[in-house]
Design a protein around this motif. Sequence first.
Motif, mmCIF file in Angstrom:
data_model
loop_
_atom_site.group_PDB
_atom_site.id
_atom_site.type_symbol
_atom_site.label_atom_id
_atom_site.label_comp_id
_atom_site.label_asym_id
_atom_site.label_seq_id
_atom_site.Cartn_x
_atom_site.Cartn_y
_atom_site.Cartn_z
ATOM 1 N N ALA A 1 36.213 39.902 57.487
ATOM 2 C CA ALA A 1 36.063 40.632 56.589
ATOM 3 C C ALA A 1 36.910 40.172 55.533
ATOM 4 O O ALA A 1 37.543 40.500 54.507
ATOM 5 N N ARG A 2 38.766 39.717 56.401
ATOM 6 C CA ARG A 2 39.928 39.779 55.313
ATOM 7 C C ARG A 2 40.298 38.179 55.796
ATOM 8 O O ARG A 2 39.701 37.651 56.584
ATOM 9 N N PRO B 1 44.356 34.941 49.795
ATOM 10 C CA PRO B 1 42.405 34.435 49.110
ATOM 11 C C PRO B 1 42.731 33.412 48.756
ATOM 12 O O PRO B 1 43.607 32.840 47.459
ATOM 13 N N ALA C 1 36.762 39.768 49.121
ATOM 14 C CA ALA C 1 38.521 39.411 49.405
ATOM 15 C C ALA C 1 38.492 38.511 49.738
ATOM 16 O O ALA C 1 39.211 38.464 49.657
ATOM 17 N N HIS C 2 37.991 37.009 50.245
ATOM 18 C CA HIS C 2 38.179 35.858 50.149
ATOM 19 C C HIS C 2 38.653 35.112 49.197
ATOM 20 O O HIS C 2 39.251 33.872 48.147
ATOM 21 N N ARG D 1 32.795 40.572 51.639
ATOM 22 C CA ARG D 1 34.035 39.395 52.553
ATOM 23 C C ARG D 1 34.536 38.625 51.423
ATOM 24 O O ARG D 1 35.403 38.242 51.445
#
Lengths: 141, 316
Positions: free
Chosen positions: B237-238, B243, B265-266, B262
Amino acid sequence: MAKKIRATLKVQAPAGQATAAPPVGPALGQHGINIMEFIKAFNERTADLRGYVVPAEITVFEDRSFTFVTKAPLAAALLKRAAGVESGSAEPNREKVGRVSQQQLREIAELKMADLNANTVEQAMRIIAGTARSMGIEVTA
Amino acid sequence: MTSSADPPGGDRWLELSVEADAEAVEPVSEILGRVAPNGGTAVRPTRLLRDPDDELNVREDPSAPFVVTAHVPDDAAAPAAIEATERALWHLQAFGLRPVSGLSVRPVDASAWTEAWKAHYAAQRIGRVVIVPSWLEEQLRAGEVAVRMDPGMAFGTGLHPTTRGCIELLQQVRPMPPRLLDVGCGSGILALAALRLGADRADACDTDALAVAATRANAEANRLGDRVAVWQGTLPARPAAEPYQLVLANLVASVLIELAARLAAHTAPGGTLLASGIIEGRATEVRDAFAAAGLAIRTERHDGEWVSLRAERVRS
């Protein structure tokens, strides 16, 4: 990676001992598949089944990459092993070469059920029994 | 056909083939396998059905015949093998397993099976990136970079529109950031191309163990093994650390939609996500999922029925 399927095919080759000779070479070569990579992977995956001819279902993608899964040995090979015979009969309706029991038939049917697209064991048993009769192997009660 | 150039003996073969109903495939295979030198046979369907719910998938049509083939050496024993096969196939009728065609026999040229498949491949130029099979030497032009890839299970010709689309969009990323993430890396081709185009390090993941192994092997073959880290599994998810300024995702529409949050988030704020493998009919769904995740589409590239997207993570 998103890839459309271009073709499917099945080769039935000796476990652990496939080579670029037929059937593998011509079947894969016409699709531009890396034959040696297939052979290496097939022989690794089937090393424990030596003595059987094992089907591999190959999926060829649009870009000529591929994947494959190996299946249970051919029903014919399992029947020959169960009946203790080397080969099927040349004239199966006249010359019987061996016999298998209903229990042996059921065991083979259970092993092959997924590969045969059968919904029930009984349906798979009927298909395997047909193969047995076509080889001159009798199914006993 | 065989020719006078063929070596004598071992390279001259006859292909025996029979069309059979699905239920008769195994017995017909057994019969043909009796005369084949190693018992081997091949089976191919005559009809494939497209899956209406999955644009990539097909399945064999069990109601259409299958072609079963085997090969025998084209020598003095061949006529007897053919006659025995025809007789055994005839006997199948007694068991309701009638083949749907007679036995076909044709000579085939088998002199170069192990090498002939390579004829399907050549070096592929996608902008500045040149994909070169290991057995070829390719002269690079000014500004070009080479990625050496052998076709196999994880990678094919490199011509697939989704791969090509992603590599083309990759060349629009300037400057190339030092660190990138390749999600669903497959053969690793995109990560390796990014490294050749100037990135320092690539992290890559794939749910398929085969792809993970292929990426590692291809990185080593390109002498980039120490700059690629691969793990097997899906995207968390993270991100575990910072990132990325660049995320590559050559997947399929359904997975891109599922992973949109996801992937965002990356991707660092202001960073780039290149998404490919999107069949045209589902592109709107992907665009919507990206918009909801804070990814703004900057470029779209269409190739046949495939769409590739360059998106930017919106700064919050």
